[in-house]
Design a protein around this motif. Structure first.
Motif, PDB file in Angstrom:
ATOM      1  N   GLN A  10      16.284  12.572 110.992  1.00  0.00           N
ATOM      2  CA  GLN A  10      17.844  12.734 111.712  1.00  0.00           C
ATOM      3  C   GLN A  10      18.708  13.435 110.564  1.00  0.00           C
ATOM      4  O   GLN A  10      19.440  14.546 110.912  1.00  0.00           O
ATOM      5  CB  GLN A  10      18.307  11.590 112.249  1.00  0.00           C
ATOM      6  CG  GLN A  10      19.530  11.868 113.013  1.00  0.00           C
ATOM      7  CD  GLN A  10      19.158  13.111 114.175  1.00  0.00           C
ATOM      8  OE1 GLN A  10      18.116  12.532 114.918  1.00  0.00           O
ATOM      9  NE2 GLN A  10      19.702  14.103 114.667  1.00  0.00           N
ATOM     10  N   LYS A  11      18.828  12.833 109.475  1.00  0.00           N
ATOM     11  CA  LYS A  11      19.690  13.173 108.255  1.00  0.00           C
ATOM     12  C   LYS A  11      19.432  14.631 107.850  1.00  0.00           C
ATOM     13  O   LYS A  11      20.131  15.825 107.869  1.00  0.00           O
ATOM     14  CB  LYS A  11      19.877  12.348 107.429  1.00  0.00           C
ATOM     15  CG  LYS A  11      20.714  12.782 106.127  1.00  0.00           C
ATOM     16  CD  LYS A  11      22.273  12.591 106.389  1.00  0.00           C
ATOM     17  CE  LYS A  11      22.912  12.788 104.752  1.00  0.00           C
ATOM     18  NZ  LYS A  11      23.488  14.209 104.686  1.00  0.00           N
ATOM     19  N   ASP A  14      19.978  17.264 110.770  1.00  0.00           N
ATOM     20  CA  ASP A  14      21.439  17.450 110.793  1.00  0.00           C
ATOM     21  C   ASP A  14      21.966  18.146 109.570  1.00  0.00           C
ATOM     22  O   ASP A  14      22.974  19.216 109.953  1.00  0.00           O
ATOM     23  CB  ASP A  14      22.225  16.097 110.790  1.00  0.00           C
ATOM     24  CG  ASP A  14      22.047  15.382 112.152  1.00  0.00           C
ATOM     25  OD1 ASP A  14      21.556  15.852 113.223  1.00  0.00           O
ATOM     26  OD2 ASP A  14      22.464  14.211 111.960  1.00  0.00           O
ATOM     27  N   ASP A  18      23.244  22.204 110.035  1.00  0.00           N
ATOM     28  CA  ASP A  18      24.778  22.562 109.483  1.00  0.00           C
ATOM     29  C   ASP A  18      24.738  23.868 108.883  1.00  0.00           C
ATOM     30  O   ASP A  18      25.578  24.477 108.841  1.00  0.00           O
ATOM     31  CB  ASP A  18      25.188  21.394 108.836  1.00  0.00           C
ATOM     32  CG  ASP A  18      26.547  21.265 108.625  1.00  0.00           C
ATOM     33  OD1 ASP A  18      27.572  21.614 109.508  1.00  0.00           O
ATOM     34  OD2 ASP A  18      27.088  21.172 107.290  1.00  0.00           O
ATOM     35  N   LYS A  23      24.871  22.604 115.612  1.00  0.00           N
ATOM     36  CA  LYS A  23      25.080  21.068 115.770  1.00  0.00           C
ATOM     37  C   LYS A  23      23.885  20.455 116.673  1.00  0.00           C
ATOM     38  O   LYS A  23      23.422  21.589 117.606  1.00  0.00           O
ATOM     39  CB  LYS A  23      26.510  20.737 116.302  1.00  0.00           C
ATOM     40  CG  LYS A  23      27.632  21.191 115.321  1.00  0.00           C
ATOM     41  CD  LYS A  23      27.769  20.193 114.547  1.00  0.00           C
ATOM     42  CE  LYS A  23      29.096  20.686 113.638  1.00  0.00           C
ATOM     43  NZ  LYS A  23      28.819  20.698 112.292  1.00  0.00           N
ATOM     44  N   LEU A  24      23.595  19.331 116.791  1.00  0.00           N
ATOM     45  CA  LEU A  24      22.609  18.873 117.551  1.00  0.00           C
ATOM     46  C   LEU A  24      23.380  18.397 118.649  1.00  0.00           C
ATOM     47  O   LEU A  24      24.610  17.578 118.561  1.00  0.00           O
ATOM     48  CB  LEU A  24      22.016  17.538 116.917  1.00  0.00           C
ATOM     49  CG  LEU A  24      20.657  16.820 117.570  1.00  0.00           C
ATOM     50  CD1 LEU A  24      19.686  18.133 117.771  1.00  0.00           C
ATOM     51  CD2 LEU A  24      20.242  15.874 116.937  1.00  0.00           C
TER      52      LEU A  24
END
Length: 64
Positions: A10-11, A14, A18, A23-24
């Motif tokens: 996830q990081k 993201d 970015d 953006k999610l």
């Protein structure tokens, strides 16, 4: 998938989004989710995008 692996994934996602200026966002799984998700990113109405896609396909059948 382990919790640690999921958080790392996830990081990374993201961070990459970015970098690309995106953006999610969560969208409802209502059959319109592709156009809703895309519309959020390009700041357009999902229904308008769907209509444009349908019109393009109808007017360019040889591409499909």
């Amino acid at each position: 998938m382990s919790d640690i692996l999921q958080k790392t994934y996830q990081k990374n996602l993201d961070d990459r989004l970015d970098q690309l200026g995106f953006k999610l966002h969560e969208v409802p799984g209502d059959g319109n989710c592709l156009f809703s998700a895309f519309g959020i990113q390009v700041q357009r109405n999902a229904l308008e995008l769907r209509r444009e896609a349908v019109n393009f396909i109808l007017h360019n059948p040889s591409l499909y």
